[in-house]
Scaffold this motif. Structure first.
Motif, PDB file in Angstrom:
ATOM      1  N   HIS A 136     -12.962 -48.314  -0.706  1.00 30.88           N
ATOM      2  CA  HIS A 136     -12.448 -48.095  -2.058  1.00 30.88           C
ATOM      3  C   HIS A 136     -11.093 -47.376  -1.996  1.00 30.88           C
ATOM      4  O   HIS A 136     -10.129 -47.773  -2.658  1.00 30.88           O
ATOM      5  CB  HIS A 136     -13.477 -47.260  -2.829  1.00 30.88           C
ATOM      6  N   LEU A 137     -11.018 -46.328  -1.190  1.00 29.69           N
ATOM      7  CA  LEU A 137      -9.776 -45.557  -1.052  1.00 29.69           C
ATOM      8  C   LEU A 137      -8.692 -46.372  -0.356  1.00 29.69           C
ATOM      9  O   LEU A 137      -7.499 -46.251  -0.684  1.00 29.69           O
ATOM     10  CB  LEU A 137     -10.056 -44.273  -0.267  1.00 29.69           C
ATOM     11  N   MET A 138      -9.088 -47.202   0.613  1.00 30.02           N
ATOM     12  CA  MET A 138      -8.119 -48.056   1.291  1.00 30.02           C
ATOM     13  C   MET A 138      -7.470 -49.027   0.308  1.00 30.02           C
ATOM     14  O   MET A 138      -6.246 -49.220   0.313  1.00 30.02           O
ATOM     15  CB  MET A 138      -8.806 -48.837   2.409  1.00 30.02           C
ATOM     16  N   ALA A 139      -8.306 -49.671  -0.531  1.00 29.33           N
ATOM     17  CA  ALA A 139      -7.770 -50.614  -1.516  1.00 29.33           C
ATOM     18  C   ALA A 139      -6.820 -49.907  -2.479  1.00 29.33           C
ATOM     19  O   ALA A 139      -5.744 -50.421  -2.800  1.00 29.33           O
ATOM     20  CB  ALA A 139      -8.916 -51.276  -2.283  1.00 29.33           C
ATOM     21  N   ASP A 140      -7.207 -48.712  -2.917  1.00 30.87           N
ATOM     22  CA  ASP A 140      -6.354 -47.962  -3.836  1.00 30.87           C
ATOM     23  C   ASP A 140      -5.017 -47.622  -3.182  1.00 30.87           C
ATOM     24  O   ASP A 140      -3.962 -47.722  -3.813  1.00 30.87           O
ATOM     25  CB  ASP A 140      -7.076 -46.685  -4.271  1.00 30.87           C
ATOM     26  N   ALA A 141      -5.074 -47.262  -1.907  1.00 29.69           N
ATOM     27  CA  ALA A 141      -3.846 -46.881  -1.204  1.00 29.69           C
ATOM     28  C   ALA A 141      -2.879 -48.046  -1.086  1.00 29.69           C
ATOM     29  O   ALA A 141      -1.668 -47.896  -1.318  1.00 29.69           O
ATOM     30  CB  ALA A 141      -4.197 -46.334   0.184  1.00 29.69           C
ATOM     31  N   VAL A 142      -3.386 -49.229  -0.719  1.00 30.32           N
ATOM     32  CA  VAL A 142      -2.464 -50.349  -0.501  1.00 30.32           C
ATOM     33  C   VAL A 142      -1.953 -50.919  -1.832  1.00 30.32           C
ATOM     34  O   VAL A 142      -0.808 -51.388  -1.902  1.00 30.32           O
ATOM     35  CB  VAL A 142      -3.105 -51.453   0.360  1.00 30.32           C
ATOM     36  N   TYR A 143      -2.770 -50.887  -2.879  1.00 34.19           N
ATOM     37  CA  TYR A 143      -2.259 -51.298  -4.194  1.00 34.19           C
ATOM     38  C   TYR A 143      -1.159 -50.349  -4.659  1.00 34.19           C
ATOM     39  O   TYR A 143      -0.232 -50.747  -5.377  1.00 34.19           O
ATOM     40  CB  TYR A 143      -3.380 -51.309  -5.225  1.00 34.19           C
ATOM     41  N   GLY A 144      -1.259 -49.093  -4.251  1.00 32.00           N
ATOM     42  CA  GLY A 144      -0.252 -48.113  -4.651  1.00 32.00           C
ATOM     43  C   GLY A 144       1.049 -48.212  -3.894  1.00 32.00           C
ATOM     44  O   GLY A 144       2.035 -47.564  -4.261  1.00 32.00           O
ATOM     45  N   GLU A 145       1.087 -49.014  -2.809  1.00 29.49           N
ATOM     46  CA  GLU A 145       2.325 -49.163  -2.050  1.00 29.49           C
ATOM     47  C   GLU A 145       3.406 -49.877  -2.848  1.00 29.49           C
ATOM     48  O   GLU A 145       4.597 -49.650  -2.640  1.00 29.49           O
ATOM     49  CB  GLU A 145       2.053 -49.973  -0.777  1.00 29.49           C
ATOM     50  N   ASP A 146       2.990 -50.777  -3.730  1.00 26.75           N
ATOM     51  CA  ASP A 146       3.945 -51.590  -4.491  1.00 26.75           C
ATOM     52  C   ASP A 146       3.485 -51.614  -5.942  1.00 26.75           C
ATOM     53  O   ASP A 146       3.006 -52.622  -6.449  1.00 26.75           O
ATOM     54  CB  ASP A 146       3.980 -53.010  -3.920  1.00 26.75           C
ATOM     55  N   PRO A 147       3.611 -50.482  -6.639  1.00 26.99           N
ATOM     56  CA  PRO A 147       3.045 -50.373  -7.983  1.00 26.99           C
ATOM     57  C   PRO A 147       3.824 -51.180  -9.010  1.00 26.99           C
ATOM     58  O   PRO A 147       5.023 -51.409  -8.858  1.00 26.99           O
ATOM     59  CB  PRO A 147       3.143 -48.873  -8.281  1.00 26.99           C
ATOM     60  N   PRO A 148       3.129 -51.636 -10.065  1.00 31.77           N
ATOM     61  CA  PRO A 148       3.840 -52.314 -11.163  1.00 31.77           C
ATOM     62  C   PRO A 148       4.655 -51.292 -11.931  1.00 31.77           C
ATOM     63  O   PRO A 148       4.244 -50.144 -12.088  1.00 31.77           O
ATOM     64  CB  PRO A 148       2.696 -52.873 -12.020  1.00 31.77           C
TER      65      PRO A 148
END
Length: 311
Positions: free
Chosen positions: A126-138
């Motif tokens: 869960h934290l991994m997915a959140d981290a990588v989505y946060g690399e390129d935020p809208p």
């Protein structure tokens, strides 16, 4: 799953110090009696605890809490470091390679020490997915995608917004091929940075005459298109790594086999199509083709909604 609840409870006892190094953990028979599960489920519980590095089997004794291992100072072991190490392992070897024991080895820590920062692999993913989505935020605001939005009633604005947002999501999946395996549409995880991307899609189609249910279905269908295309990324990357050959080389090695299958006449239309020159199909071309067709279809739906609103 029932066995995971039992794993969570025994893990809690270990992390809380109720069970310390060398102490026996509940045996399969004890687990069967205490939780009322089948023997196979009890065996799965002990297997999972050993996989996580929390316990070890001692001949003639049973399963005991694993002893302490070398670990870095407490201030060095943080949730952020754990997540970053997990992402690096998944990027290089796939999500299946990620385990608490493996991460602990990478960080020079004990597996047990990781549980002071994350509850287990489920939370870690869960934290991994959140981290990588946060690399390129809208982005929002005049400097971001808002600038791409035209005046109400003009399709160019919403379509441009969606295209930029969906390409951003595709880039994230490209960098992290395991991500599609880590998220679910039917049982979505509440990942803040991932939710921001969904919000961006909904924002793009807001005010176009679509009702809330249609807006949500449109956004989720677009997300599913990205995920469905990206779900092959990890397997493709693993195949390249394990075999050392490219996709083109793999296909050329099977030309004779494919030719025999087509010669049988069982697949006449497929044979006709793939024998044409100039074919170039890969995951990126499938994404590009699908993206345009998805947006073409949504444009028809938006036009119908606007006609209905005027009526």
């Amino acid at each position: 799953m029932p066995y995971l609840r039992i794993v969570d409870e025994i893990r809690r006892r270990i992390v809380a110090g109720e069970l310390t190094a060398g102490d026996r953990v509940p045996s399969t028979r004890q687990i069967v009696r205490e939780w009322g599960v089948a023997m196979a489920t009890a065996s799965k519980v002990l297997g999972r605890l050993q996989e996580e590095g929390l316990t070890r089997a001692v001949p003639g004794v049973g399963t005991v809490v694993a002893g302490p291992e070398r670990q870095p100072p407490a201030e060095d072991l943080t949730r952020q470091r754990i997540v970053r190490a997990a992402v690096e392992i998944a990027d290089a070897e796939g999500l299946a390679a990620v385990s608490m024991r493996r991460i602990a080895a990478e960080l020079g820590a004990s597996a047990m020490s990781l549980y002071r920062h994350v509850d287990g692999k489920d939370e870690l993913v869960h934290l991994m997915a959140d981290a990588v989505y946060g690399e390129d935020p809208p982005h929002r605001g005049p400097a971001g995608l808002e600038a791409a939005r035209a005046a109400p009633g003009q399709a160019r604005g919403w379509r441009a917004q969606l295209e930029v947002a969906l390409r951003r999501q595709w880039r994230i999946h490209r960098r992290h091929p395991w991500l599609a395996q880590a998220v679910s549409l039917t049982r979505p995880q509440f990942v803040p940075n991932g939710m921001a991307h969904t919000d961006r899609l909904l924002h793009a189609v807001d005010g176009l005459g679509l009702d809330a249910n249609t807006m949500l279905h449109a956004a989720m269908s677009l997300i599913n298109f990205i995920r469905g295309t990206a779900v092959s990324l990890e397997a493709e990357e693993r195949a390249r790594t394990e075999t050392g050959i490219t996709d083109d080389e793999w296909m050329r090695a099977r030309e004779a086999e494919l030719g025999e299958m087509f010669a049988s006449g069982a697949y006449p239309t497929l044979a006709k199509v793939v024998s044409q020159p100039g074919l170039d199909v890969d995951l990126d071309s499938l994404f590009e083709f699908g993206l345009r067709r998805q947006l073409d279809g949504l444009a028809v739906l938006v036009a119908r909604a606007r006609d209905g609103r005027r009526d």
